[in-house]
Design a protein around this motif. Structure first.
Motif, PDB file in Angstrom:
ATOM      1  N   UNK A   4     -19.145  -8.594  23.282  1.00 34.17           N
ATOM      2  CA  UNK A   4     -19.582  -7.234  23.662  1.00 34.17           C
ATOM      3  C   UNK A   4     -18.441  -6.257  23.887  1.00 34.17           C
ATOM      4  N   UNK A   5     -17.346  -6.500  23.186  1.00 33.79           N
ATOM      5  CA  UNK A   5     -16.189  -5.618  23.286  1.00 33.79           C
ATOM      6  C   UNK A   5     -15.790  -5.285  21.865  1.00 33.79           C
ATOM      7  N   UNK A   6     -15.642  -4.002  21.550  1.00 35.90           N
ATOM      8  CA  UNK A   6     -15.274  -3.660  20.171  1.00 35.90           C
ATOM      9  C   UNK A   6     -14.102  -2.697  20.129  1.00 35.90           C
ATOM     10  N   UNK A   7     -13.237  -2.970  19.163  1.00 35.39           N
ATOM     11  CA  UNK A   7     -12.014  -2.214  18.960  1.00 35.39           C
ATOM     12  C   UNK A   7     -12.341  -0.963  18.148  1.00 35.39           C
ATOM     13  N   UNK A   8     -11.934   0.203  18.642  1.00 36.96           N
ATOM     14  CA  UNK A   8     -12.145   1.432  17.878  1.00 36.96           C
ATOM     15  C   UNK A   8     -10.984   1.590  16.890  1.00 36.96           C
ATOM     16  N   UNK A   9     -11.310   1.599  15.608  1.00 31.02           N
ATOM     17  CA  UNK A   9     -10.279   1.674  14.557  1.00 31.02           C
ATOM     18  C   UNK A   9      -9.800   3.118  14.444  1.00 31.02           C
ATOM     19  N   UNK A  10      -8.500   3.312  14.695  1.00 31.02           N
ATOM     20  CA  UNK A  10      -7.907   4.661  14.673  1.00 31.02           C
ATOM     21  C   UNK A  10      -7.617   5.126  13.254  1.00 31.02           C
ATOM     22  N   UNK A  11      -7.400   6.433  13.135  1.00 33.43           N
ATOM     23  CA  UNK A  11      -6.886   7.005  11.887  1.00 33.43           C
ATOM     24  C   UNK A  11      -5.376   7.183  12.040  1.00 33.43           C
ATOM     25  N   UNK A  12      -4.641   6.948  10.966  1.00 33.62           N
ATOM     26  CA  UNK A  12      -3.198   7.212  11.015  1.00 33.62           C
ATOM     27  C   UNK A  12      -2.685   7.669   9.662  1.00 33.62           C
ATOM     28  N   UNK A  13      -1.569   8.440   9.727  1.00 33.12           N
ATOM     29  CA  UNK A  13      -0.906   8.861   8.489  1.00 33.12           C
ATOM     30  C   UNK A  13       0.244   7.908   8.142  1.00 33.12           C
ATOM     31  N   UNK A  14       0.490   6.876   8.986  1.00 37.32           N
ATOM     32  CA  UNK A  14       1.599   5.984   8.626  1.00 37.32           C
ATOM     33  C   UNK A  14       1.173   5.037   7.498  1.00 37.32           C
ATOM     34  N   UNK A  15       2.179   4.502   6.806  1.00 39.41           N
ATOM     35  CA  UNK A  15       1.911   3.588   5.694  1.00 39.41           C
ATOM     36  C   UNK A  15       1.427   2.239   6.249  1.00 39.41           C
ATOM     37  N   UNK A  16       0.516   1.581   5.530  1.00 36.95           N
ATOM     38  CA  UNK A  16       0.077   0.245   5.995  1.00 36.95           C
ATOM     39  C   UNK A  16       1.239  -0.747   5.961  1.00 36.95           C
ATOM     40  N   UNK A  17       1.250  -1.643   6.962  1.00 36.26           N
ATOM     41  CA  UNK A  17       2.233  -2.733   6.926  1.00 36.26           C
ATOM     42  C   UNK A  17       1.665  -3.859   6.071  1.00 36.26           C
ATOM     43  N   UNK A  18       2.542  -4.785   5.703  1.00 36.06           N
ATOM     44  CA  UNK A  18       2.091  -5.950   4.939  1.00 36.06           C
ATOM     45  C   UNK A  18       0.953  -6.632   5.717  1.00 36.06           C
ATOM     46  N   UNK A  19      -0.155  -6.885   5.041  1.00 33.64           N
ATOM     47  CA  UNK A  19      -1.269  -7.605   5.684  1.00 33.64           C
ATOM     48  C   UNK A  19      -2.264  -6.704   6.386  1.00 33.64           C
ATOM     49  N   UNK A  20      -1.926  -5.450   6.613  1.00 33.16           N
ATOM     50  CA  UNK A  20      -2.879  -4.556   7.285  1.00 33.16           C
ATOM     51  C   UNK A  20      -3.955  -4.091   6.299  1.00 33.16           C
ATOM     52  N   UNK A  21      -5.199  -4.032   6.794  1.00 36.13           N
ATOM     53  CA  UNK A  21      -6.318  -3.646   5.925  1.00 36.13           C
ATOM     54  C   UNK A  21      -6.873  -2.293   6.336  1.00 36.13           C
ATOM     55  N   UNK A  22      -7.130  -1.465   5.312  1.00 36.97           N
ATOM     56  CA  UNK A  22      -7.716  -0.147   5.558  1.00 36.97           C
ATOM     57  C   UNK A  22      -9.135  -0.344   6.112  1.00 36.97           C
ATOM     58  N   UNK A  23      -9.457   0.354   7.182  1.00 40.53           N
ATOM     59  CA  UNK A  23     -10.793   0.247   7.766  1.00 40.53           C
ATOM     60  C   UNK A  23     -10.882  -0.842   8.818  1.00 40.53           C
ATOM     61  N   UNK A  24      -9.892  -1.745   8.856  1.00 40.87           N
ATOM     62  CA  UNK A  24      -9.929  -2.840   9.831  1.00 40.87           C
ATOM     63  C   UNK A  24      -8.831  -2.630  10.883  1.00 40.87           C
TER      64      UNK A  24
END
Ligand code: ADP
Ligand code: 5GP
Length: 201
Positions: free
Chosen positions: A30-50
């Motif tokens: 019952x705890x959910x992480x709010x996915x932020x918006x950012x202008x930085x480049x994704x790091x290796x392994x990071x997924x858009x929307x997650x």
């Protein structure tokens, strides 16, 4: 019904906040992480929307300048823009879950003005250990690492504005500490609730 918790967690970059939050999410329901918006480049392994919604500066500014703003709060951190989507938070709240925001100290100040968040600051055990973790993670250029280390000093000075302080020395202990905070905050009650649920007038 008790209101949900808005958990705000801040820490100097490289301290281990993302690692702690990911582990917390596997232990608490019952705890959910709010996915932020950012202008930085994704790091290796990071997924858009997650991990983040990765957007261009134009997209970010368009959302920010909507009326009302598409962001509950936003800030420039280490040369990039970051913001908490109003819609993302409202969608989580509508499901009845508690919300976690992983945001910097400027964002936390803005949220404090408009809501009553449970604020947690995570500190590294020493500045040297913070530098070791950042360099070991190896996701930033040496210049970016220096900028993050320089920012860490002023970020640490903001720690006293947070309700709770966790020192991330031993990882599992830090996760247990954060879990204990969430559980304790969920058990808080105000006088009106006590009257309703226990005294029944
Ligand atoms: P942040 O989200 O705060 O920028 P990360 O979660 O990416 O930091 O962690 C930075 C690095 O430190 C990662 O390589 C992570 O595995 C490591 N780390 C996190 N917590 C600890 C800890 N308690 N002890 C040792 N290394 C840690
Ligand atoms: P990173 O680039 O290492 O993922 O994050 C850098 C900093 O930006 C961290 O302090 C993180 O908490 C912060 N941050 C991430 N998302 C947001 C957000 O939506 N708003 C604000 N104000 N800060 C954010």
């Amino acid at each position: 019904m008790a209101e949900g918790i808005l958990l705000v967690v801040s820490a100097p970059s490289g301290c281990g906040k993302t690692t702690i939050l990911k582990k917390l999410m596997t232990k608490i329901s019952n705890l959910e992480f709010s996915v932020s918006h950012t202008t930085r480049q994704p790091r290796r392994g990071e997924q858009d929307g997650k991990d983040y919604h990765f957007v261009t500066e134009e997209e970010f500014i368009a959302l920010r300048d909507q009326q009302p703003s598409g962001f509950l709060e936003w800030a420039e951190v280490h040369g990039n823009l970051y913001g908490t989507s109003r819609q993302a938070v409202e969608e989580i709240v509508a499901t009845g879950k508690d919300v976690v925001l992983d945001i910097d100290i400027q964002g936390a100040d803005q949220v404090r003005e408009n809501a009553n968040p449970v604020t947690v600051f995570i500190s590294p055990p020493t500045p040297e250990e913070l530098e070791r973790r950042l360099r070991k993670r190896g996701t930033e250029t040496p210049e970016d690492i220096d900028s993050r280390l320089a920012n860490a000093e002023s970020e640490m000075a903001a720690a006293s504005r947070y309700r709770y302080l966790i020192i991330n020395d031993e990882l599992e202990q830090a996760v247990r500490d954060l879990q204990a905070i969430v559980v304790a905050e969920r058990r808080r009650q105000n006088t009106a609730q006590v009257k309703r649920s226990v005294l029944k007038d």
